[in-house]
Write an enzyme that holds these catalytic residues in place. Structure first.
Site, PDB file in Angstrom:
ATOM      1  N   TYR A  37      61.077  36.160  52.666  1.00  0.00           N
ATOM      2  CA  TYR A  37      59.810  35.613  53.154  1.00  0.00           C
ATOM      3  C   TYR A  37      59.784  34.095  52.947  1.00  0.00           C
ATOM      4  O   TYR A  37      59.438  33.324  53.849  1.00  0.00           O
ATOM      5  CB  TYR A  37      58.646  36.273  52.398  1.00  0.00           C
ATOM      6  CG  TYR A  37      57.279  35.831  52.868  1.00  0.00           C
ATOM      7  CD1 TYR A  37      56.635  36.506  53.900  1.00  0.00           C
ATOM      8  CD2 TYR A  37      56.655  34.723  52.299  1.00  0.00           C
ATOM      9  CE1 TYR A  37      55.387  36.101  54.347  1.00  0.00           C
ATOM     10  CE2 TYR A  37      55.410  34.308  52.735  1.00  0.00           C
ATOM     11  CZ  TYR A  37      54.778  34.997  53.767  1.00  0.00           C
ATOM     12  OH  TYR A  37      53.560  34.583  54.203  1.00  0.00           O
ATOM     13  N   GLU A 120      30.196  52.530  49.550  1.00  0.00           N
ATOM     14  CA  GLU A 120      31.174  51.481  49.216  1.00  0.00           C
ATOM     15  C   GLU A 120      30.861  50.899  47.846  1.00  0.00           C
ATOM     16  O   GLU A 120      29.709  50.945  47.417  1.00  0.00           O
ATOM     17  CB  GLU A 120      31.093  50.339  50.256  1.00  0.00           C
ATOM     18  CG  GLU A 120      31.323  50.806  51.679  1.00  0.00           C
ATOM     19  CD  GLU A 120      31.056  49.709  52.716  1.00  0.00           C
ATOM     20  OE1 GLU A 120      30.806  48.544  52.333  1.00  0.00           O
ATOM     21  OE2 GLU A 120      31.094  50.039  53.910  1.00  0.00           O
ATOM     22  N   LYS A 122      29.860  47.890  45.397  1.00  0.00           N
ATOM     23  CA  LYS A 122      29.173  46.621  45.600  1.00  0.00           C
ATOM     24  C   LYS A 122      29.965  45.568  44.829  1.00  0.00           C
ATOM     25  O   LYS A 122      29.892  45.481  43.602  1.00  0.00           O
ATOM     26  CB  LYS A 122      27.732  46.692  45.095  1.00  0.00           C
ATOM     27  CG  LYS A 122      26.944  45.433  45.438  1.00  0.00           C
ATOM     28  CD  LYS A 122      25.460  45.621  45.173  1.00  0.00           C
ATOM     29  CE  LYS A 122      24.645  44.477  45.735  1.00  0.00           C
ATOM     30  NZ  LYS A 122      24.959  43.187  45.122  1.00  0.00           N
ATOM     31  N   ASP A 124      31.314  42.224  43.230  1.00  0.00           N
ATOM     32  CA  ASP A 124      30.569  41.160  42.570  1.00  0.00           C
ATOM     33  C   ASP A 124      31.254  39.815  42.818  1.00  0.00           C
ATOM     34  O   ASP A 124      31.920  39.256  41.961  1.00  0.00           O
ATOM     35  CB  ASP A 124      30.474  41.458  41.068  1.00  0.00           C
ATOM     36  CG  ASP A 124      29.269  40.799  40.449  1.00  0.00           C
ATOM     37  OD1 ASP A 124      28.498  40.148  41.182  1.00  0.00           O
ATOM     38  OD2 ASP A 124      29.100  40.927  39.229  1.00  0.00           O
ATOM     39  N   ARG A 143      26.602  32.582  52.685  1.00  0.00           N
ATOM     40  CA  ARG A 143      25.339  33.164  53.111  1.00  0.00           C
ATOM     41  C   ARG A 143      24.229  32.119  53.191  1.00  0.00           C
ATOM     42  O   ARG A 143      23.418  32.142  54.109  1.00  0.00           O
ATOM     43  CB  ARG A 143      24.959  34.282  52.130  1.00  0.00           C
ATOM     44  CG  ARG A 143      23.653  34.950  52.453  1.00  0.00           C
ATOM     45  CD  ARG A 143      23.464  36.193  51.583  1.00  0.00           C
ATOM     46  NE  ARG A 143      22.251  36.869  51.961  1.00  0.00           N
ATOM     47  CZ  ARG A 143      21.036  36.519  51.543  1.00  0.00           C
ATOM     48  NH1 ARG A 143      20.905  35.488  50.732  1.00  0.00           N
ATOM     49  NH2 ARG A 143      19.972  37.184  51.933  1.00  0.00           N
ATOM     50  N   GLU A 179      33.215  40.244  51.266  1.00  0.00           N
ATOM     51  CA  GLU A 179      33.005  39.624  49.959  1.00  0.00           C
ATOM     52  C   GLU A 179      34.277  38.930  49.489  1.00  0.00           C
ATOM     53  O   GLU A 179      35.355  39.540  49.442  1.00  0.00           O
ATOM     54  CB  GLU A 179      32.626  40.729  48.960  1.00  0.00           C
ATOM     55  CG  GLU A 179      32.024  40.233  47.688  1.00  0.00           C
ATOM     56  CD  GLU A 179      30.495  40.092  47.761  1.00  0.00           C
ATOM     57  OE1 GLU A 179      29.927  40.188  48.878  1.00  0.00           O
ATOM     58  OE2 GLU A 179      29.896  39.885  46.706  1.00  0.00           O
ATOM     59  N   TYR A 231      33.489  44.333  54.919  1.00  0.00           N
ATOM     60  CA  TYR A 231      32.634  45.523  54.926  1.00  0.00           C
ATOM     61  C   TYR A 231      31.692  45.621  56.123  1.00  0.00           C
ATOM     62  O   TYR A 231      30.919  46.569  56.215  1.00  0.00           O
ATOM     63  CB  TYR A 231      31.849  45.671  53.619  1.00  0.00           C
ATOM     64  CG  TYR A 231      31.021  44.469  53.192  1.00  0.00           C
ATOM     65  CD1 TYR A 231      29.957  44.017  53.961  1.00  0.00           C
ATOM     66  CD2 TYR A 231      31.303  43.805  52.006  1.00  0.00           C
ATOM     67  CE1 TYR A 231      29.195  42.929  53.569  1.00  0.00           C
ATOM     68  CE2 TYR A 231      30.549  42.714  51.598  1.00  0.00           C
ATOM     69  CZ  TYR A 231      29.499  42.273  52.383  1.00  0.00           C
ATOM     70  OH  TYR A 231      28.766  41.203  51.999  1.00  0.00           O
ATOM     71  N   LYS A 307      25.339  53.192  53.012  1.00  0.00           N
ATOM     72  CA  LYS A 307      24.944  52.838  54.365  1.00  0.00           C
ATOM     73  C   LYS A 307      24.886  54.124  55.187  1.00  0.00           C
ATOM     74  O   LYS A 307      25.798  54.953  55.085  1.00  0.00           O
ATOM     75  CB  LYS A 307      25.977  51.883  54.989  1.00  0.00           C
ATOM     76  CG  LYS A 307      26.155  50.609  54.162  1.00  0.00           C
ATOM     77  CD  LYS A 307      27.310  49.750  54.634  1.00  0.00           C
ATOM     78  CE  LYS A 307      27.454  48.567  53.674  1.00  0.00           C
ATOM     79  NZ  LYS A 307      28.573  47.686  54.025  1.00  0.00           N
ATOM     80  N   LYS A 331      22.483  50.106  41.680  1.00  0.00           N
ATOM     81  CA  LYS A 331      23.133  49.319  40.622  1.00  0.00           C
ATOM     82  C   LYS A 331      23.658  50.160  39.469  1.00  0.00           C
ATOM     83  O   LYS A 331      23.255  51.304  39.283  1.00  0.00           O
ATOM     84  CB  LYS A 331      22.113  48.324  40.060  1.00  0.00           C
ATOM     85  CG  LYS A 331      21.660  47.303  41.052  1.00  0.00           C
ATOM     86  CD  LYS A 331      22.571  46.110  41.021  1.00  0.00           C
ATOM     87  CE  LYS A 331      21.787  44.870  41.391  1.00  0.00           C
ATOM     88  NZ  LYS A 331      22.438  43.652  41.020  1.00  0.00           N
ATOM     89  N   CYS A 425      32.200  30.198  -0.373  1.00  0.00           N
ATOM     90  CA  CYS A 425      32.122  31.564   0.142  1.00  0.00           C
ATOM     91  C   CYS A 425      30.686  32.093   0.018  1.00  0.00           C
ATOM     92  O   CYS A 425      30.106  32.048  -1.066  1.00  0.00           O
ATOM     93  CB  CYS A 425      33.077  32.458  -0.640  1.00  0.00           C
ATOM     94  SG  CYS A 425      32.882  34.212  -0.259  1.00  0.00           S
ATOM     95  N   CYS A 428      30.635  34.956  -2.798  1.00  0.00           N
ATOM     96  CA  CYS A 428      30.930  34.777  -4.223  1.00  0.00           C
ATOM     97  C   CYS A 428      30.880  33.323  -4.659  1.00  0.00           C
ATOM     98  O   CYS A 428      31.057  33.034  -5.841  1.00  0.00           O
ATOM     99  CB  CYS A 428      32.292  35.381  -4.557  1.00  0.00           C
ATOM    100  SG  CYS A 428      33.683  34.442  -3.913  1.00  0.00           S
ATOM    101  N   CYS A 443      38.112  32.421   1.946  1.00  0.00           N
ATOM    102  CA  CYS A 443      37.637  32.374   0.568  1.00  0.00           C
ATOM    103  C   CYS A 443      38.865  32.573  -0.308  1.00  0.00           C
ATOM    104  O   CYS A 443      39.652  33.492  -0.082  1.00  0.00           O
ATOM    105  CB  CYS A 443      36.630  33.500   0.340  1.00  0.00           C
ATOM    106  SG  CYS A 443      36.378  33.898  -1.392  1.00  0.00           S
ATOM    107  N   CYS A 449      36.163  38.266  -5.296  1.00  0.00           N
ATOM    108  CA  CYS A 449      35.061  38.172  -4.336  1.00  0.00           C
ATOM    109  C   CYS A 449      34.598  39.592  -4.001  1.00  0.00           C
ATOM    110  O   CYS A 449      35.398  40.408  -3.537  1.00  0.00           O
ATOM    111  CB  CYS A 449      35.547  37.451  -3.081  1.00  0.00           C
ATOM    112  SG  CYS A 449      34.351  37.448  -1.747  1.00  0.00           S
TER     113      CYS A 449
END
Ligand code: IVH
Length: 692
Positions: A37, A120, A122, A124, A143, A179, A231, A307, A331, A425, A428, A443, A449
């Protein structure tokens, strides 16, 4: 390939590159090696260099980003980018409620069949609109307010999963929505790079994705690896002006789930989690199925989207204000919330390490109420610039411990105070030191301690150490606080009558505890060494030390050099073991434990010195023709060998199978004997092969 003309050659290369990039980035199914490639890519670049007239906007070479912009241009959306109603009831009821509403609005009765839905994830990230004219990406926009967005074409072009030219038959005009997002692994790697460069890190993949898309310099965007899921199709015009619904129907596409396939055919990635389901029950099952996979997904989602599958029904349902009636977002509980830092406390760990911990105003996040989060060390507090009183973003995803990801600087109160690591500390009052090059402050008091003492006892009693059943944290706290246990051996000196007086203890539980204590006295040398809590000596190291020296007395007397001869033991461990046994009080403690009856079988005496590979360390690498790794390991161990995971000067032999890599190279470099499976068979019968 030898094309007749440079133009034909360029065309051929573009098609190959497009096809293979699609297979690589979208189908995740590469068909040619990367090197092949890369060669085609370089050829096309060279051709375009010598023949600039051959350079086209949709050429695979045109994804690298161009000159920075002064600002983004505004673009009106032909079809508004709607928002979506959110169902906040995160239980299955949310799915049933949507189905009931849809049925009512479609005037379906009891007797009518279940409604089919396209379900589907959602994603983020952030929504993008992509316009293709005659198959070529013309414009990508955010948007914005739904009516007008920003032209981010230059940045979108750098996203490998966004086709610059559609595959197959392309309409005169196509507008796709989807998205743009950043994968979790890419996000982690980006943040690691940012941290290393001393630059600010991103709170979450969505913020990182939004930052990349809103980069005015597309060459910077090109270095932020984004991905894209399609989507929706909102304009689809074989003849300009034709309505998408009519086109879809003409093309035999009657459903949203049918559109998924079209989108895939054009070269887009559509999530393979997208599923066609039946009725409210189907939606609820989808919601639960995706929830169960949520933490393991390679990208963030904040819910699922339902949907109505039939496009004609979508049309009939239409929308109210800016939200379609045919779709809903359902959600999941949020994995990030805002809260305030009430205080930053300092905890003292078993080895004296001081850990700043943020005490938070209780906040429900990732499905639990979080009240504190570790801040790891002073540098981390400084890097995140957390002050007491700050408003912070807390994240809890899956089983990962809650984390303060960032401060909200605009919300810093006037009386917010910075954190200072205490000089003494908190438990102690002893001195706290932080050595050069170390991130942690400690410490220095050791077992003087009380905090360290409690945890030392907890560790000693734990299941993988002395395994004292019933001796839990609450009991340990009480006996340490009362002064009954100042040193580990005191655990065996507390009388049954005294145990019985403690909170939540009765005569019966005291008796059981005495029995558990008695049982724990019969232990093994590896467990005992681990239980002592020597710094850097975990379970595996304890086992290695025990098997190497066989007897505790030999280990106590071993020099740093002798310790370094143990497999997998490096300078830090060797030093720490030596320092531990150099201290008289530690030697006395070991003696006192033995006096209290703690004992173990002698490993040296137990070892059968007649075994052919006794004392030998062998490393396995690659795939053997007939034996599995576990079988080979078991054979070697039965012959007395120790099987180690890495090759060093201390290795005696390496067994190499097919596709052995670096370990084989290491063995050759160190001049160690290397054998195959037949050699292994010989070795377990006759002992080590000679050095080459
Ligand atoms: S459909 C009319 N599907 O959610 C409905 N949106 O839409 C149009 N989102 O910020 C949106 N995943 O970017 C749809 N599978 C998905 C989605 C999705 C994420 C986002 C979208 C927008 C918000 C509301």
């Amino acid at each position: 390939m030898n094309a007749s003309s440079p133009a034909a050659h360029a065309q051929w290369l573009r098609e190959r590159l497009r096809e293979h990039a699609h297979r690589y980035y979208v189908l995740d199914d590469p068909a040619v090696p990367d090197a092949e490639y890369d060669r085609w890519f370089a050829q096309l670049q060279a051709l375009e260099q010598t023949h600039p007239e051959l350079r086209q906007a949709d050429s695979p070479t045109q994804r690298v980003g161009g000159a920075p912009l002064a600002a983004f241009e505004s673009v009106p959306h032909e079809a508004p980018m709607l928002s979506i109603r959110t169902e906040t009831d995160t239980t299955a009821k949310g799915a049933e409620a949507f189905d009931a509403r849809v049925r009512k609005e479609l005037e379906l009765g009891e007797g009518d069949a279940a409604v089919a839905y396209a379900a589907e994830p959602k994603f983020d990230g952030l929504a993008l609109s992509l316009v293709y004219r005659h198959g070529v990406l013309e414009r990508a926009a955010t948007r914005g307010d739904g009516t007008t967005g920003e032209d981010v074409t230059a940045n979108a072009r750098t996203i490998d999963q966004i086709p610059l030219r559609l595959l197959g038959q392309a309409p005169a005009l196509l507008e796709v929505r989807g998205e743009a997002y950043m994968g979790r692994a890419d996000f982690a790697a980006l943040n690691a790079r940012q941290r290393q460069a001393g630059e600010k890190t991103f709170i979450n993949p969505r913020n990182a994705a939004a930052g990349a898309i809103r980069q005015l310099d597309s060459r910077v965007a090109a270095r932020r690896p984004l991905r894209f899921f399609a989507y929706a199709v909102v304009r689809w015009e074989p003849v300009l002006g034709q309505d998408a619904f009519t086109t879809a129907a003409d093309a035999g596409v009657l459903t949203q789930s049918g559109l998924w396939q079209r989108l895939r055919d054009w070269g887009f990635a559509v999530s393979n989690l997208a599923t066609r389901v039946q009725g409210g029950q189907g939606l609820a099952t989808f919601h639960a199925t995706i929830a169960a996979q949520r933490d393991a997904l390679p990208f963030d989602i904040d819910g699922v989207v339902y949907k109505v599958d039939r496009l004609d029904w979508q049309r009939r349902l239409g929308h109210v204000s800016r939200e379609p009636r045919w779709a809903v977002a359902h959600k999941y509980p949020a994995q990030e919330e805002l809260t305030t830092v009430l205080e930053i406390d300092v905890q003292v760990g078993r080895t004296g390490k001081l850990t700043p911990v943020a005490r938070l105003a209780p906040v429900f996040v990732g499905g639990v109420t979080v009240t504190n989060a570790t801040l790891h060390n002073a540098d981390e507090v400084q890097r995140k610039d957390v002050h007491i009183g700050d408003t912070v973003v807390v994240r809890r995803a899956g089983d990962v411990i809650p984390e303060v990801v960032a401060v909200v600087p605009e919300r810093r109160a006037a009386n917010a105070r910075p954190f200072v690591m205490p000089a003494a500390c908190p438990e102690c009052g002893s001195a706290v030191v932080r050595e050069d090059g170390e991130a942690d402050a400690r410490c220095v008091a050791g077992l003087f301690c009380p905090a360290q003492r409690k945890q030392a006892v907890q560790h000693f009693a734990s299941r993988r150490a002395m395994d004292i059943e019933g001796l839990g944290d609450k009991l340990i706290e009480q006996v340490v606080e009362r002064g009954w246990v100042q040193h580990l051996p005191d655990i065996y000196a507390v009388s049954e009558a005294r145990w019985a007086t403690l909170e939540r203890m009765g005569e019966k539980s005291a008796r059981n505890l005495m029995q558990a204590l008695a049982q724990s006295r019969q232990t093994t040398l590896p467990r005992f060494l681990y239980a002592l809590g020597i710094r850097h000596v975990g379970e595996a190291t304890a086992r290695d030390l025990a098997h190497h020296f066989g007897r505790l007395e030999a280990l106590v007397q071993a020099s740093v050099d002798e310790l370094l001869a143990v497999n997998d033991v490096g300078p830090a461990v060797a030093q720490s073991v030596r320092v531990f046994f150099d201290q008289a009080h530690n030697r006395e403690m070991v003696h006192a434990l033995q006096q209290a009856g703690v004992q173990w079988p002698d490993l040296a005496a137990q070892a059968d010195l007649s075994l052919p590979l006794i004392g030998a360390t062998v490393v396995l690498t690659g795939t053997l023709p007939t034996l599995s790794r576990d079988q080979a390991k078991a054979m070697l161990e039965a012959a007395g060998a120790k099987v180690a995971s890495s090759v060093s000067k201390k290795t005696h032999a390496v067994v190499a199978g097919a596709e052995a890599g670096k370990k084989l190279e290491d063995a050759q470099r160190l001049g160690l004997p290397v054998v195959d499976e037949a050699g292994l068979q010989r070795m377990v019968g006759e002992g080590l092969p000679p050095r080459p």
